[in-house]
Scaffold this motif. Structure first.
Motif, PDB file in Angstrom:
ATOM      1  N   ARG A 470       0.826  -1.205   0.000  1.00  0.00           N
ATOM      2  CA  ARG A 470       0.000   0.000   0.000  1.00  0.00           C
ATOM      3  C   ARG A 470       0.864   1.261   0.000  1.00  0.00           C
ATOM      4  O   ARG A 470       0.584   2.244  -0.702  1.00  0.00           O
ATOM      5  CB  ARG A 470      -0.928  -0.038   1.216  1.00  0.00           C
ATOM      6  N   ARG A 471       1.932   1.240   0.793  1.00  0.00           N
ATOM      7  CA  ARG A 471       2.828   2.405   0.801  1.00  0.00           C
ATOM      8  C   ARG A 471       3.534   2.568  -0.532  1.00  0.00           C
ATOM      9  O   ARG A 471       3.791   3.705  -0.967  1.00  0.00           O
ATOM     10  CB  ARG A 471       3.852   2.257   1.926  1.00  0.00           C
ATOM     11  N   GLU A 474       1.185   4.349  -2.783  1.00  0.00           N
ATOM     12  CA  GLU A 474       1.124   5.768  -2.439  1.00  0.00           C
ATOM     13  C   GLU A 474       2.329   6.522  -2.985  1.00  0.00           C
ATOM     14  O   GLU A 474       2.205   7.636  -3.519  1.00  0.00           O
ATOM     15  CB  GLU A 474       1.035   5.920  -0.918  1.00  0.00           C
ATOM     16  N   GLN A 478       2.400   9.457  -6.072  1.00  0.00           N
ATOM     17  CA  GLN A 478       2.980  10.789  -5.935  1.00  0.00           C
ATOM     18  C   GLN A 478       3.828  11.168  -7.138  1.00  0.00           C
ATOM     19  O   GLN A 478       4.034  12.355  -7.400  1.00  0.00           O
ATOM     20  CB  GLN A 478       3.833  10.843  -4.665  1.00  0.00           C
ATOM     21  N   CYS A 489      -4.165  -0.165  -8.181  1.00  0.00           N
ATOM     22  CA  CYS A 489      -4.251   0.021  -6.729  1.00  0.00           C
ATOM     23  C   CYS A 489      -5.617  -0.418  -6.202  1.00  0.00           C
ATOM     24  O   CYS A 489      -5.715  -1.066  -5.166  1.00  0.00           O
ATOM     25  CB  CYS A 489      -3.968   1.482  -6.389  1.00  0.00           C
TER      26      CYS A 489
END
Length: 703
Positions: A470-471, A474, A478, A489
């Motif tokens: 999940r990170r 993210e 970005q 995702c």
């Protein structure tokens, strides 16, 4: 007394021979021995025979003999021959119980003596004590299972007694110890004597696995052929070829296989077998194969086949004549000396030279060649080839060093980063693999960054590190707002196991829906409207499969209208290039698109009015006098189907009319649309706006 003792110790005088001349008649040693034999001077007279006349004399005789045997045993207990003589003497007197006791005492002294067990069991069999004999054989094969003689005699006894089941059971116990080949053949012959072909086949199946030799596979196939099972025999040969593979294959197997097919008149199969074998067996090990192939072609082949065989044989001879490893090494070295490595190099030459040295079992020379190639003119192909060589040798530390050199030379190569991480993953060092991925995504320039990120994400998913995954998403979002990343995702959140993923008790469906919502907000200002449409369609499919009807309707209201437009083209020289038609998407939730939607709706209504006038409706004053739409819900969805309309997609007209008529807002995203729609309809009453709509009808903007 002293003189007497001295006289006794005197040595007698030797008689002097007066006549030393040789005798007239010479006597040889052979003559002396013959005369001694004739006179029987060397034989002792036999002892007198003792005749036992009554029972008391017999008992006395037994007592004396037993005492003598016992004395001999006490003198040396380890001499097994004394025990055997003692037991056999008792056996001759029909004292079986005493003989059995002697054998048991002897086994206590040396239980590993094979002769002792054999004599003991033979005594019981002579005395027809079958159960005793069976007990002795059972004890013998249990204590000494590697002595095949025990097993042979045990099975022979059971078969002679007619106990076929017991004999088979003994054979099964014997085969568990995986004895020599002859033992297996004895078992097979035993089953064949009783016509048990299926049991013999099962024994052969075990036999070729315990003793996997070519001759045993051939025996198995010939057994099937002998009993008429041709298909089974062919299958055995095929299994043997597959079992030995290309590394341990022998020409005898293919020769036997070819002869089997030849007896079955399958000449094409024979030819295929010979060619297959000649392609895989080294030439110096295929002399017999060449010979049999030549004989076969001379018997059953045509002229072309015979010529092919002869050519192959001569080619083999020529190849043997030109074989010279040192000469090959010199040629490779001369080739490398001619190549200007500072300007360019041929990676294939380096790799072939290294592979040649490996075939010559010179590993150090191969490594030296590859190291020299990387040092003089590094290339991706050279580094990959060197790494593959070390991987085959299982030199993983060397592989790590080579990957480091590779990445220093070409840090933008994503494939190398991924392969390096895969190596660490295979070796079980996940932390090192994760560190490699982190270094890779931190590089300022990469040739395929999307492939790298995907591999990193797949790695974390495979390790079931969902928070790390999940990170990663993210961090990736970005850097880029690509619609495929958002969809990936969302699918990841949907694929998490269980109803909730542990993040505050939020279910996977809620997290997936939240990803779609965030993506829709981020992509509102994106120039590529097709990407936003792709996102909404994926969201709609998700709601259909996992959501509710209200969720589907909510996403349906967010879908855009597909309209056809025209734009002016300009040629390269600045002249007018005409008009071009193209498709555009108008999203209802974009505030900038609301006037266009209302304007299109008004144009639709005006076209309907014009069509009604052309049909001869005399009660109507004309479309020019009535610019304002009727208060019914047909004014909103003017983008629906009409005679001149050229739209191709979007929600159905009836559904859009219902949504516009329900403009009081079933969802927050539609509140602004309904208000702007009402204001636009009120302003459409002006004649000026109506004239503008007529000009637009001329073709500058069509739906």
């Amino acid at each position: 007394m002293a003189s007497t003792a001295a006289g006794k110790q005197r040595i007698p005088k030797v008689a002097k021979v007066k006549n030393k001349a040789p005798a007239e008649v010479q006597i040889t040693a052979e003559q002396l021995l013959r005369e001694a034999k004739e006179r029987e001077l060397e034989l002792l007279p036999p002892p007198p025979k003792q005749k036992i006349t009554d029972k008391e004399e017999l008992n006395d005789y037994k007592l004396r003999k037993r005492k003598a045997f016992e004395d001999n045993i006490r003198k040396n207990r380890t001499v097994i021959s004394n025990w055997i003589k003692y037991a056999q003497w008792e056996e001759s007197l029909k004292e079986i119980q005493r003989a059995r006791s002697i054998y048991e005492r002897a086994l206590d002294v040396d239980h590993r003596n094979i002769t002792l067990w054999l004599k003991y069991a033979e005594m019981e069999m002579k005395s027809r004590q079958v159960n005793h004999a069976r007990n002795i054989w059972d004890r013998a094969v249990t204590i000494l299972p590697r002595v095949n003689q025990f097993w042979y005699k045990y099975t022979y006894m059971e078969e002679m007694l007619g106990n076929v089941a017991g004999c088979r059971q003994v054979f099964e116990r014997w085969m568990e110890w995986e004895p020599e080949e002859q033992a297996w053949h004895s078992y097979i012959n035993f089953e064949l004597r009783y016509k048990e072909v299926d049991k013999a086949r099962s024994i052969y199946e075990q036999f070729v696995m315990v003793h996997p030799e070519v001759k045993n596979w051939i025996k198995y196939a010939r057994f099937e052929e002998k009993h008429g099972y041709i298909a089974h025999g062919r299958k055995v040969y095929e299994r043997a070829v597959e079992f030995f593979g290309e590394e341990h294959v022998e020409e005898n197997l293919f020769v036997a296989f070819a002869r089997f097919e030849e007896t079955q008149k399958e000449f094409e199969r024979v030819r295929v077998i010979y060619k297959f074998a000649l392609d895989r067996i080294p030439k110096h090990q295929a002399q017999e194969l060449f010979k049999n192939y030549t004989m076969f072609e001379k018997k059953f082949g045509d002229r072309r086949g015979i010529e092919d065989v002869i050519i192959s044989k001569r080619r083999f001879q020529y190849e043997e004549e030109v074989k010279d490893p040192e000469r090959t090494r010199q040629v490779y070295q001369a080739c490398l000396d001619l190549i200007p490595h500072k300007k360019f190099t041929f990676a294939k030459i380096w790799l072939l030279f290294a592979q040649f040295e490996i075939r010559q079992k010179n590993l150090q020379a191969a490594r030296k060649i590859m190291g020299c190639s990387i040092g003089r003119c590094p290339k991706n192909k050279l580094l990959k080839g060197y790494i593959e060589l070390e991987l085959q040798l299982r030199e993983f530390d060397r592989c790590r060093k080579l990957y480091e050199k590779f990445l220093e030379f070409s840090p933008e190569n994503v494939t190398t980063w991924i392969k390096f991480s895969e190596l660490e993953t295979i070796l079980g060092d996940t932390e090192r693999a994760r560190a490699v991925f982190e270094l890779a995504i931190g590089q300022p320039r990469l040739d395929m960054p999307e492939v790298l990120w995907k591999s990193y994400i797949d790695f974390e998913i495979e390790q079931e590190e969902f928070e790390h995954t999940r990170r990663l998403y993210e961090r990736l979002l970005q850097r880029t707002q690509h619609v495929k990343v958002w969809i990936s995702c969302a699918r990841f959140e949907l694929s998490l196991p269980g109803g909730a993923d542990g993040a505050g008790g939020v279910s996977r469906l809620q997290r997936c829906r939240r990803v779609y919502e965030d993506a829709n907000l981020r992509l509102r200002g994106a120039p590529e409207k097709e990407e936003r449409l792709m996102l909404l369609e994926s969201w709609r499919d998700f709601e259909r499969d996992f959501g509710s009807e209200s969720g589907v309707q909510r996403v349906q209201r967010l879908l855009p209208e597909k309209v056809k437009k025209r734009r002016k083209l300009t040629a390269e020289d600045g002249s007018d290039g005409g008009w071009e038609e193209y498709y555009d998407y108008i999203f209802p939730e974009d505030a900038a698109n609301q006037p266009n939607l209302k304007l299109l709706a008004i144009a639709k209504m005006w076209k309907r009015q014009q069509a009604a006038d052309d049909d001869g409706d005399d009660g109507d004053d004309g479309g020019d006098e009535e610019p304002e739409p009727e208060p019914e819900p047909e004014a909103g969805p003017a983008l629906g189907g009409d005679q001149g309309a050229e739209e191709e997609s979007g929600p159905p007209e009836e559904e859009r009319e219902d949504e516009e008529s329900r403009g009081d807002g079933r969802h927050d995203d539609r509140d602004d649309d309904s208000s702007s729609s009402s204001s636009s309809e009120s302003e459409s009453g002006d004649d000026k706006d109506k004239d503008k709509e007529k000009k637009q009808q001329s073709g500058e903007e069509k739906d």
